[in-house]
Design an enzyme around this catalytic site. Structure first.
Site, PDB file in Angstrom:
ATOM      1  N   TYR A  28       0.841  -1.193   0.000  1.00 47.70           N
ATOM      2  CA  TYR A  28       0.000   0.000   0.000  1.00 47.70           C
ATOM      3  C   TYR A  28       0.877   1.244   0.000  1.00 47.70           C
ATOM      4  CZ  TYR A  28      -3.551   3.395   1.414  1.00 47.70           C
ATOM      5  OH  TYR A  28      -4.392   4.470   1.459  1.00 47.70           O
ATOM      6  N   GLY A  73       2.762   7.092  -7.630  1.00 49.99           N
ATOM      7  CA  GLY A  73       3.435   7.624  -8.813  1.00 49.99           C
ATOM      8  C   GLY A  73       4.840   8.130  -8.520  1.00 49.99           C
ATOM      9  N   TYR A  86       1.570  -3.890 -11.716  1.00 51.80           N
ATOM     10  CA  TYR A  86       2.264  -5.169 -11.530  1.00 51.80           C
ATOM     11  C   TYR A  86       2.739  -5.746 -12.855  1.00 51.80           C
ATOM     12  CZ  TYR A  86       0.131  -5.002  -6.862  1.00 51.80           C
ATOM     13  OH  TYR A  86      -0.247  -4.637  -5.605  1.00 51.80           O
TER      14      TYR A  86
END
Length: 161
Positions: free
Chosen positions: A89, A96, A134
């Site tokens: 998290y 970014g 991912y």
């Protein structure tokens, strides 16, 4: 930017777990307490580990902006441990900035350094931004597997209680 969590980080980790649960539309299921996290991460027999992402502006003592909480798994086919990433998290206002990639890079470094064969995790099917992130790192979904889970009453019934 990335460091191993300390007991002093538990309140921040707990707060971010709650933020993640809210993002995943499951805040009512997030019942873990700070004490439970402290015991799991730093108790007599730690069962989980955590790394912290801190803001670049303040160095190692900077603001906690993200975390990765993980534990070891084992592959009987490969004969070696791996890392299962339970939670990754980064606070929305800090996304970014490379923190998520840095956390995953640190876990990949641990895997290669220790001879672990895998780094794996689950992602909600609707979480398109995370899936794209991912996959940009080279991770691939394991479509042929379905996750099953026993909890609450079903777990207690099977366990004989």
């Amino acid at each position: 930017m990335i460091r191993t969590a300390t007991p002093a980080d538990v309140p921040a980790i707990h707060a971010m777990v709650r933020e993640l649960a809210e993002y995943e539309k499951a805040l009512d299921e997030a019942n873990a307490t700070e004490e439970q996290l402290r015991e799991a991460l730093f108790g007599e027999r730690p069962a989980a580990y955590a790394h912290i992402a801190v803001s670049d502006e303040d160095g190692a003592d900077g603001e906690v902006v993200g975390f990765a909480l993980w534990f070891l798994n084992f592959s009987t086919w490969r004969g070696v441990h791996g890392i299962y990433l339970e939670d990754l998290y980064v606070r929305p206002e800090r996304r970014g900035g490379g923190h998520g990639k840095a956390l995953l890079t640190e876990l990949a470094r641990i895997c290669t350094e220790r001879g672990y064969g895998r780094l794996e995790w689950s992602v909600l099917n609707w979480n398109a931004p995370s899936i794209a992130f991912y996959e940009s790192l080279g991770a691939r979904p394991q479509d042929e597997w379905t996750v099953y889970r026993l909890t609450d009453g079903a777990l207690a019934e099977l366990g004989g209680k």
